[in-house]
Design a protein around this motif. Structure first.
Motif, PDB file in Angstrom:
ATOM      1  N   GLY A  57       0.809  -1.213   0.000  1.00 55.84           N
ATOM      2  CA  GLY A  57       0.000   0.000   0.000  1.00 55.84           C
ATOM      3  C   GLY A  57       0.842   1.263   0.000  1.00 55.84           C
ATOM      4  O   GLY A  57       2.071   1.220  -0.177  1.00 55.84           O
ATOM      5  N   PRO A  58       0.221   2.439   0.222  1.00 57.06           N
ATOM      6  CA  PRO A  58       0.934   3.719   0.146  1.00 57.06           C
ATOM      7  C   PRO A  58       1.971   3.909   1.242  1.00 57.06           C
ATOM      8  O   PRO A  58       2.825   4.796   1.130  1.00 57.06           O
ATOM      9  CB  PRO A  58      -0.196   4.753   0.263  1.00 57.06           C
ATOM     10  N   LEU A  59       1.900   3.090   2.299  1.00 56.08           N
ATOM     11  CA  LEU A  59       2.875   3.203   3.389  1.00 56.08           C
ATOM     12  C   LEU A  59       3.934   2.097   3.330  1.00 56.08           C
ATOM     13  O   LEU A  59       4.694   1.930   4.281  1.00 56.08           O
ATOM     14  CB  LEU A  59       2.157   3.159   4.743  1.00 56.08           C
ATOM     15  N   GLN A  60       4.002   1.399   2.214  1.00 56.00           N
ATOM     16  CA  GLN A  60       4.973   0.316   2.076  1.00 56.00           C
ATOM     17  C   GLN A  60       6.395   0.845   2.234  1.00 56.00           C
ATOM     18  O   GLN A  60       6.837   1.742   1.521  1.00 56.00           O
ATOM     19  CB  GLN A  60       4.829  -0.363   0.712  1.00 56.00           C
ATOM     20  N   GLY A  61       7.107   0.284   3.202  1.00 53.40           N
ATOM     21  CA  GLY A  61       8.495   0.657   3.431  1.00 53.40           C
ATOM     22  C   GLY A  61       8.699   2.053   3.985  1.00 53.40           C
ATOM     23  O   GLY A  61       9.845   2.518   4.063  1.00 53.40           O
TER      24      GLY A  61
END
Length: 276
Positions: free
Chosen positions: A125-129
């Motif tokens: 998702g948009p918060l990956q990593g």
């Protein structure tokens, strides 16, 4: 990823009182007495406002209760000398962020008109990593409301300035607050007298109002010590109550936004959720 209210409104702080409100008297004599007392109160509040603005920052302890009886405690630094910013820590479970952050405390920043939450990197998702989650103030207050709170508009200094323009104020006398002797002042400002901040509090469609339950008036209490500085500030708007205890004034370093490469921006997702 499901977004809960807790991931957004915990960053909210009390908004400024840039407003005036009316008061009256039953007779000319009573009006004169009220005016004389109001002048004395205003003089004290102007001294406190000027002194607070001059110092530019403070170490604070803050409690935010959105009307559910479960106040969220935060503590850290507020700065308003060079643009409004804060750097605080809060209880992760209290703001329902356990899915995003395993640590018991979560660091939250407000810099350049946006909230940043220190999180664990997500697998997708948009918060990956990403180390930080960003939500622009426009997702909280709406576009016009965010403009109203631009700069130092949401800071303790701005709130003190707002008191200077309220003529419906009371002096409730001396009280002991956080171990200090202080004078308790109170002011009430209705929606029609909020000036430009009506864009934030008067917009029933933004997240602030959906969580706070609509804001028709702001009641503000402030306790001022013998050094002309606030010891405690409490604001009530809608269902919400925000209390700030000033532990120490001055001495803060510049608060900076996290690196863009380490940040995932969820502003549009939060806005879409509100519209839905």
């Amino acid at each position: 990823m499901r977004l809960k209210h807790g991931t957004v409104w915990v960053g909210l702080t009390a908004a400024a009182l840039m407003a005036t409100s009316a008061c009256g008297a039953d007779s000319a004599e009573k009006a004169a007495e009220v005016a004389d007392k109001a002048d004395s109160i205003m003089a004290a509040l102007m001294r406190a406002s000027d002194r607070t603005e001059e110092i530019g920052s403070a170490q604070v302890k803050m409690s935010t209760d959105m009307g559910n009886g479960k106040p969220i405690a935060m503590e850290g630094t507020y700065s308003w000398g060079d643009g409004y910013a804060f750097d605080v820590e809060m209880d992760t479970a209290a703001v329902q962020m356990q899915q995003l952050h395993a640590a018991p405390r979560t660091r939250t920043l407000f810099v350049d008109g946006a909230y940043y939450y220190d999180i664990d990197p997500q697998p997708s998702g948009p918060l990956q990593g990403k180390e930080w989650m960003k939500i622009d103030a426009s997702a909280i207050f709406g576009d016009k409301g965010a403009q109203a709170f631009d700069g130092s508009g949401d800071s303790p200094s701005a709130s003190m300035k707002g008191l200077r323009y309220a003529n419906d104020v009371e002096d409730l006398g001396k009280e002991k607050v956080d171990g200090q002797s202080a004078t308790h002042y109170k002011a009430v400002v209705d929606k029609d007298h909020m000036g430009k901040f009506k864009d934030a509090y008067g917009d029933q469609n933004n997240l602030l109002n959906s969580v706070a339950g609509g804001v028709d008036a702001i009641t503000m209490d402030v306790w001022v010590n013998d050094k002309d500085l606030p010891v405690r500030m409490t604001q009530h708007f809608g269902r919400a109550t925000v209390t700030i205890d000033f532990e120490k004034f001055g001495g803060s370093t510049k608060i900076q936004a996290p690196p863009a490469a380490e940040t995932g921006d969820l502003t549009e997702q939060v806005k879409a959720r509100q519209q839905g």
